[in-house]
Design an enzyme around this catalytic site. Structure first.
Site, PDB file in Angstrom:
ATOM      1  N   GLY A  14       0.762  -1.295   0.110  1.00  0.00           N
ATOM      2  CA  GLY A  14      -0.156  -0.067   0.043  1.00  0.00           C
ATOM      3  C   GLY A  14       0.688   1.432  -0.092  1.00  0.00           C
ATOM      4  O   GLY A  14       0.366   2.413   0.487  1.00  0.00           O
ATOM      5  N   ASN A  16       1.433   3.128  -2.540  1.00  0.00           N
ATOM      6  CA  ASN A  16       0.594   3.888  -3.450  1.00  0.00           C
ATOM      7  C   ASN A  16      -0.726   4.618  -2.739  1.00  0.00           C
ATOM      8  O   ASN A  16      -0.911   5.790  -2.755  1.00  0.00           O
ATOM      9  CB  ASN A  16       0.132   3.386  -4.714  1.00  0.00           C
ATOM     10  CG  ASN A  16       1.125   3.253  -5.820  1.00  0.00           C
ATOM     11  OD1 ASN A  16       1.406   4.403  -6.350  1.00  0.00           O
ATOM     12  ND2 ASN A  16       1.701   2.241  -5.855  1.00  0.00           N
ATOM     13  N   ASN A 103      -6.681   2.797 -12.341  1.00  0.00           N
ATOM     14  CA  ASN A 103      -5.666   1.818 -12.197  1.00  0.00           C
ATOM     15  C   ASN A 103      -4.166   2.299 -12.180  1.00  0.00           C
ATOM     16  O   ASN A 103      -3.904   3.230 -13.189  1.00  0.00           O
ATOM     17  CB  ASN A 103      -5.913   0.500 -13.009  1.00  0.00           C
ATOM     18  CG  ASN A 103      -4.789  -0.704 -12.685  1.00  0.00           C
ATOM     19  OD1 ASN A 103      -4.745  -0.923 -11.546  1.00  0.00           O
ATOM     20  ND2 ASN A 103      -4.213  -1.130 -13.564  1.00  0.00           N
ATOM     21  N   HIS A 105      -0.330   0.768 -13.293  1.00  0.00           N
ATOM     22  CA  HIS A 105       0.517  -0.223 -13.565  1.00  0.00           C
ATOM     23  C   HIS A 105       1.955  -0.025 -13.632  1.00  0.00           C
ATOM     24  O   HIS A 105       2.236   1.177 -14.174  1.00  0.00           O
ATOM     25  CB  HIS A 105      -0.281  -0.886 -14.922  1.00  0.00           C
ATOM     26  CG  HIS A 105       0.321  -2.187 -15.252  1.00  0.00           C
ATOM     27  ND1 HIS A 105       0.043  -3.155 -14.903  1.00  0.00           N
ATOM     28  CD2 HIS A 105       1.501  -2.486 -16.098  1.00  0.00           C
ATOM     29  CE1 HIS A 105       0.844  -4.080 -15.323  1.00  0.00           C
ATOM     30  NE2 HIS A 105       1.639  -3.695 -16.211  1.00  0.00           N
ATOM     31  N   GLU A 175       5.175   5.978  -9.789  1.00  0.00           N
ATOM     32  CA  GLU A 175       3.970   6.049  -9.506  1.00  0.00           C
ATOM     33  C   GLU A 175       3.454   6.782  -8.435  1.00  0.00           C
ATOM     34  O   GLU A 175       2.254   7.445  -8.456  1.00  0.00           O
ATOM     35  CB  GLU A 175       3.865   4.509  -8.932  1.00  0.00           C
ATOM     36  CG  GLU A 175       3.991   3.418 -10.053  1.00  0.00           C
ATOM     37  CD  GLU A 175       3.926   1.912  -9.522  1.00  0.00           C
ATOM     38  OE1 GLU A 175       2.947   1.766  -8.975  1.00  0.00           O
ATOM     39  OE2 GLU A 175       4.803   1.082  -9.705  1.00  0.00           O
TER      40      GLU A 175
HETATM   41  C1  GAR Z   1       2.676  -1.192  -7.709  1.00  0.00           C
HETATM   42  O1  GAR Z   1       3.693  -1.062  -8.375  1.00  0.00           O
HETATM   43  C2  GAR Z   1       1.586  -1.164  -8.551  1.00  0.00           C
HETATM   44  O2  GAR Z   1       1.935  -0.445  -9.864  1.00  0.00           O
HETATM   45  C3  GAR Z   1       1.434  -2.694  -8.821  1.00  0.00           C
HETATM   46  O3  GAR Z   1       1.677  -3.149  -7.618  1.00  0.00           O
HETATM   47  C4  GAR Z   1       2.157  -2.535  -6.997  1.00  0.00           C
HETATM   48  C5  GAR Z   1       1.663  -2.076  -5.444  1.00  0.00           C
HETATM   49  O4  GAR Z   1       2.549  -1.474  -4.528  1.00  0.00           O
HETATM   50  N1  GAR Z   1       0.037  -2.983  -9.454  1.00  0.00           N
HETATM   51  C6  GAR Z   1       0.142  -3.971 -10.513  1.00  0.00           C
HETATM   52  O5  GAR Z   1       1.182  -4.794 -10.812  1.00  0.00           O
HETATM   53  C7  GAR Z   1      -1.350  -4.236 -11.087  1.00  0.00           C
HETATM   54  N2  GAR Z   1      -1.352  -4.783 -12.261  1.00  0.00           N
HETATM   55  P1  GAR Z   1       1.940  -0.860  -3.261  1.00  0.00           P
HETATM   56  O6  GAR Z   1       1.075  -1.712  -2.597  1.00  0.00           O
HETATM   57  O7  GAR Z   1       3.248  -0.492  -2.533  1.00  0.00           O
HETATM   58  O8  GAR Z   1       1.123   0.473  -3.745  1.00  0.00           O
END
Ligand code: GAR
Length: 205
Positions: A14, A16, A103, A105, A175
């Site tokens: 989490g 992001n 979303n 990615h 991100e």
């Molecule tokens: C992030 O890098 C996000 O872009 C990716 O999972 C990670 C979550 O990190 N999402 C995907 O791959 C979706 N297809 P976080 O839990 O630290 O935010």
């Protein structure tokens, strides 16, 4: 201006989500995170939500199709943000929230995306291919996987010595800027979908 009610869907750490919580608390976005919902009971993201007094909801994967839409409607959610959410959304939900699901990615879509490409797997695939740039994409969700209209993309270099961890960390930094920026624009009503493209409307003065 009334704040947009946001639900953030998460499966993991989490980071992001944290950038969205911080942006909302600082008033950088005209939105309020009304709930954080996870398909993983142990996701640290749920803990982050609780620490900030945000409703944290766990929904078992088997019940997701049935319960998620009920929770979103019960909480009057206007924007759904997928921030590291690894389950595929039910068609009915995507239809009900058309143009209102965002979303993030960790690659430059349409590279290294679609079914099976998530988290570390994305970075491993990019390194195996030998690309010299990767990056992050924020996009609206449509009925496909990672196929909806793109809001923002930004590239990062890929170095010979990179591992999936070092590349992931470089992409995450991007991100963490792009996601709150996109959510902020949505909350100001400044994102307009025109076919496959997203137009960013100018700030009203
Ligand atoms: C992030 O890098 C996000 O872009 C990716 O999972 C990670 C979550 O990190 N999402 C995907 O791959 C979706 N297809 P976080 O839990 O630290 O935010």
């Amino acid at each position: 201006m009334r704040k947009v009610r946001i639900a953030v869907l998460v499966s993991g750490g989490g980071t992001n989500l944290q950038t969205l919580i911080d942006a909302a608390e600082k008033g950088d976005i005209n939105g309020e995170i009304a709930a954080v919902i996870s398909d993983n009971e142990n996701a640290y993201a749920l803990e982050r939500a609780r620490k900030h007094g945000i409703k944290a909801i766990y929904i078992n994967r088997k019940q997701l199709a049935e319960r998620l839409i009920i929770e979103l409607q019960r909480l009057d959610i206007e924007l759904v943000v997928l921030a590291g959410f690894l389950s595929i959304l039910d068609r009915e939900l995507v239809k009900a929230y058309e143009g209102r699901i965002i979303n993030i990615h960790p690659s430059l879509i349409p590279s290294f995306c679609g079914k099976g490409f998530y988290g570390e797997r994305v970075h491993k695939a990019a390194l195996e291919y030998g690309v010299k740039v990767s990056g992050a994409t924020v996009h609206f969700v449509d009925e496909g996987t990672d196929s909806g209209p793109i809001i923002f993309q930004e590239a990062v270099p890929v170095y010979f010595e990179d591992t999936s961890e070092t590349l992931a960390a470089r992409v995450l930094q991007v991100e963490h800027r792009l996601l709150p920026a996109a959510v902020g624009l949505f909350c100001e009503g400044r994102l307009r979908i025109e076919g496959r493209k997203v137009k960013i409307l100018k700030e009203e003065v």
